[in-house]
Design a protein around this motif. Structure first.
Motif, PDB file in Angstrom:
ATOM      1  N   GLN A 183       0.856  -1.180   0.000  1.00 39.83           N
ATOM      2  CA  GLN A 183       0.000   0.000   0.000  1.00 39.83           C
ATOM      3  C   GLN A 183       0.894   1.231   0.000  1.00 39.83           C
ATOM      4  OE1 GLN A 183      -2.674  -0.339   3.334  1.00 39.83           O
ATOM      5  NE2 GLN A 183      -3.203  -2.453   2.829  1.00 39.83           N
ATOM      6  N   LEU A 184       1.123   1.784  -1.157  1.00 41.41           N
ATOM      7  CA  LEU A 184       2.050   2.893  -1.308  1.00 41.41           C
ATOM      8  C   LEU A 184       1.360   4.221  -1.025  1.00 41.41           C
ATOM      9  CD1 LEU A 184       3.847   1.705  -4.575  1.00 41.41           C
ATOM     10  CD2 LEU A 184       4.583   1.403  -2.200  1.00 41.41           C
ATOM     11  N   PRO A 185       2.120   5.219  -0.577  1.00 39.82           N
ATOM     12  CA  PRO A 185       1.511   6.529  -0.300  1.00 39.82           C
ATOM     13  C   PRO A 185       0.922   7.134  -1.569  1.00 39.82           C
ATOM     14  CG  PRO A 185       3.916   6.667  -0.278  1.00 39.82           C
ATOM     15  CD  PRO A 185       3.563   5.213  -0.315  1.00 39.82           C
ATOM     16  N   PHE A 186      -0.162   7.874  -1.373  1.00 38.63           N
ATOM     17  CA  PHE A 186      -0.845   8.572  -2.469  1.00 38.63           C
ATOM     18  C   PHE A 186      -1.306   7.603  -3.557  1.00 38.63           C
ATOM     19  CE2 PHE A 186       0.187  13.352  -2.175  1.00 38.63           C
ATOM     20  CZ  PHE A 186       0.052  13.325  -0.806  1.00 38.63           C
ATOM     21  N   ASN A 187      -1.538   6.339  -3.192  1.00 37.22           N
ATOM     22  CA  ASN A 187      -2.018   5.338  -4.147  1.00 37.22           C
ATOM     23  C   ASN A 187      -1.153   5.281  -5.406  1.00 37.22           C
ATOM     24  OD1 ASN A 187      -4.822   5.898  -2.587  1.00 37.22           O
ATOM     25  ND2 ASN A 187      -4.872   3.885  -3.569  1.00 37.22           N
ATOM     26  N   ILE A 188       0.158   5.292  -5.205  1.00 35.42           N
ATOM     27  CA  ILE A 188       1.084   5.268  -6.333  1.00 35.42           C
ATOM     28  C   ILE A 188       0.875   4.016  -7.172  1.00 35.42           C
ATOM     29  CG2 ILE A 188       3.524   5.102  -6.975  1.00 35.42           C
ATOM     30  CD1 ILE A 188       4.162   6.879  -4.585  1.00 35.42           C
ATOM     31  N   GLU A 189       0.583   2.881  -6.514  1.00 39.95           N
ATOM     32  CA  GLU A 189       0.398   1.640  -7.257  1.00 39.95           C
ATOM     33  C   GLU A 189      -0.788   1.742  -8.226  1.00 39.95           C
ATOM     34  OE1 GLU A 189      -1.950   1.151  -3.435  1.00 39.95           O
ATOM     35  OE2 GLU A 189      -0.148   2.151  -4.146  1.00 39.95           O
ATOM     36  N   THR A 190      -1.843   2.427  -7.805  1.00 42.45           N
ATOM     37  CA  THR A 190      -2.985   2.635  -8.695  1.00 42.45           C
ATOM     38  C   THR A 190      -2.661   3.674  -9.761  1.00 42.45           C
ATOM     39  OG1 THR A 190      -4.531   2.095  -6.905  1.00 42.45           O
ATOM     40  CG2 THR A 190      -5.422   3.297  -8.792  1.00 42.45           C
ATOM     41  N   ALA A 191      -1.908   4.699  -9.378  1.00 46.96           N
ATOM     42  CA  ALA A 191      -1.536   5.753 -10.330  1.00 46.96           C
ATOM     43  C   ALA A 191      -0.767   5.183 -11.522  1.00 46.96           C
ATOM     44  CB  ALA A 191      -0.699   6.817  -9.627  1.00 46.96           C
ATOM     45  N   LEU A 192       0.063   4.182 -11.289  1.00 42.19           N
ATOM     46  CA  LEU A 192       0.847   3.597 -12.377  1.00 42.19           C
ATOM     47  C   LEU A 192      -0.053   2.879 -13.386  1.00 42.19           C
ATOM     48  CD1 LEU A 192       3.873   2.247 -10.311  1.00 42.19           C
ATOM     49  CD2 LEU A 192       3.872   4.168 -11.916  1.00 42.19           C
ATOM     50  N   VAL A 193      -1.163   2.321 -12.910  1.00 45.86           N
ATOM     51  CA  VAL A 193      -2.135   1.724 -13.822  1.00 45.86           C
ATOM     52  C   VAL A 193      -2.923   2.818 -14.537  1.00 45.86           C
ATOM     53  CG1 VAL A 193      -4.126   0.184 -14.037  1.00 45.86           C
ATOM     54  CG2 VAL A 193      -2.336  -0.321 -12.362  1.00 45.86           C
ATOM     55  N   MET A 194      -3.331   3.850 -13.799  1.00 52.48           N
ATOM     56  CA  MET A 194      -4.127   4.920 -14.385  1.00 52.48           C
ATOM     57  C   MET A 194      -3.342   5.732 -15.409  1.00 52.48           C
ATOM     58  SD  MET A 194      -7.144   4.538 -13.212  1.00 52.48           S
ATOM     59  CE  MET A 194      -6.863   2.765 -13.018  1.00 52.48           C
ATOM     60  N   LEU A 195      -2.023   5.713 -15.325  1.00 49.49           N
ATOM     61  CA  LEU A 195      -1.209   6.403 -16.329  1.00 49.49           C
ATOM     62  C   LEU A 195      -1.398   5.791 -17.708  1.00 49.49           C
ATOM     63  CD1 LEU A 195       1.964   7.130 -14.244  1.00 49.49           C
ATOM     64  CD2 LEU A 195       0.863   8.808 -15.732  1.00 49.49           C
ATOM     65  N   TYR A 196      -1.710   4.504 -17.747  1.00 50.90           N
ATOM     66  CA  TYR A 196      -2.029   3.883 -19.038  1.00 50.90           C
ATOM     67  C   TYR A 196      -3.229   4.578 -19.657  1.00 50.90           C
ATOM     68  CZ  TYR A 196      -4.682   0.897 -22.144  1.00 50.90           C
ATOM     69  OH  TYR A 196      -5.438   0.449 -23.198  1.00 50.90           O
ATOM     70  N   PHE A 197      -4.302   4.802 -18.873  1.00 50.58           N
ATOM     71  CA  PHE A 197      -5.507   5.444 -19.394  1.00 50.58           C
ATOM     72  C   PHE A 197      -5.249   6.909 -19.727  1.00 50.58           C
ATOM     73  CE2 PHE A 197      -7.129   1.822 -16.990  1.00 50.58           C
ATOM     74  CZ  PHE A 197      -7.943   1.247 -17.956  1.00 50.58           C
ATOM     75  N   TYR A 198      -4.393   7.543 -18.942  1.00 50.25           N
ATOM     76  CA  TYR A 198      -4.027   8.937 -19.209  1.00 50.25           C
ATOM     77  C   TYR A 198      -3.399   9.052 -20.594  1.00 50.25           C
ATOM     78  CZ  TYR A 198      -2.010  13.579 -18.317  1.00 50.25           C
ATOM     79  OH  TYR A 198      -1.683  14.920 -18.377  1.00 50.25           O
TER      80      TYR A 198
END
Length: 351
Positions: A183-198
């Motif tokens: 569980q990384l701060p600021f939901n970094i693990e989710t952000a890396l997936v969402m960067l694909y959609f970005y």
């Protein structure tokens, strides 16, 4: 970007925030499970997709200035409303605990909640006082990483550059999801997936389809296929980085749906209500959960039918409290913004 393009994007963004609120409204209505699964499969990625579509690589701004601007617009509302939400949570949570999906004891040290706000992760009991707020620090990480990537590749004129970058983050997101259970701060693990959609959004922006008929047909097909692929699956939770061991299916489903709705909404010339909401997504995001929980719990016959009615009644009640929660969020926005515009990241009052 042309005015009409800004208008339809605001309309799409307004549509997305309505789906977010509706998704939270129907979360406890078991007979609407199919709709819950469908919405959870794409409504968070859609926001990142839209942001990527709006990405402007030509804007001259150094990284420090950019970070300060984004922190003001994103992190100030996050920290303010995450902190303010603690007051009603600790005062009244005994009556709505089950609706908050929380197992945290009311005797929990408030210091634990404050540390959770600072850490900025939406996992577990973090941000129980206002769970939708997890999106903001995650979104901040996405914007900062995208800025760094843009600065690195700003001299690269390859038309497929953004497509390659999106595929890179698709792979990185899978590796993080599959092999690093942290569980990384600021939901970094989710952000890396969402960067694909970005970056999928930035890639689609460069796709030129001249025929209105082709755009409509392709958009319709993609949205229908996106819905069909969710049938028989489990609820996806981007907040928990939980894709139910169907990471690839989630990516395909969300991609089809995001692109499909983008094509369809690009044909809409005007919708004042959704455009209005699309310009106020953060004020709605940071407040809507609190009135929504109250309506789910204390709204008499509406609250009863929301949980015990047939499918049609549950849907009607869910839509009704969705509208009420959005109205409450906008009222709060105008009141708070009048006296403390900085709470929403603004220098002055905005309407």
């Amino acid at each position: 970007m042309k005015k009409k393009e800004i208008e339809w994007i605001n309309i799409l963004r307004g549509f997305a925030i309505v789906l977010i609120v509706l998704g939270h409204a129907i979360g406890y209505s078991k007979k609407l499970n199919v709709l819950t699964i469908y919405l959870s499969s794409f409504y968070v990625p859609l926001f990142f997709f839209i942001s990527g579509y709006l990405h402007n690589e030509d804007k001259q701004e150094n990284l420090i200035t950019y970070c300060k601007r984004k922190a003001k617009k994103i992190l100030i509302p996050y920290f303010v409303f995450a902190t303010v939400s603690l007051i009603p949570y600790y005062l009244f949570a005994s009556g709505v605990q089950v609706n908050l999906s929380s197992t945290k004891s009311l005797s929990s040290n408030i210091l634990e909640s404050i540390l959770g706000i600072i850490y900025g992760s939406g996992h577990g009991e973090n941000l129980s006082q206002n769970t939708p707020l997890w999106f903001l620090p995650c979104f901040f990480i996405v914007t900062i990483i995208s800025k760094i990537v843009s600065d690195i590749f700003k001299k690269n004129k390859n038309k497929l550059k953004n497509t390659y970058i999106s595929l890179f983050f698709l792979i990185i997101g899978f590796i993080i999801y599959k092999y690093f259970n942290y569980q990384l701060p600021f939901n970094i693990e989710t952000a890396l997936v969402m960067l694909y959609f970005y970056y999928l959004g930035t890639s689609i922006k460069n796709l030129k389809l001249q025929s209105t008929k082709k755009i409509f047909i392709l958009g319709t097909i993609l949205t229908i296929v996106g819905f069909y692929l969710t049938l028989g699956t489990s609820k996806i939770s981007c907040r928990y980085n939980d894709y139910q061991d169907n990471y690839l299916l989630f990516i395909i489903t969300a991609s089809f749906t995001c692109v499909g709705y983008t094509f369809l909404f690009s044909l809409i010339k005007k919708c004042n209500v959704l455009s209005y909401l699309g310009k106020r997504t953060i004020p709605i995001l940071v407040v809507h959960k609190m009135p929504l929980v109250v309506f789910q719990t204390y709204f008499g016959i509406i609250s009863y039918y929301l949980k015990n009615g047939n499918t049609i009644l549950q849907l009607i009640c869910s839509i009704f409290i969705t509208v009420l929660a959005i109205i409450c969020s906008l009222i709060a926005f105008y009141i708070i913004n009048y006296f403390f515009p900085i709470f929403y990241g603004n220098d002055s009052k905005r309407t």
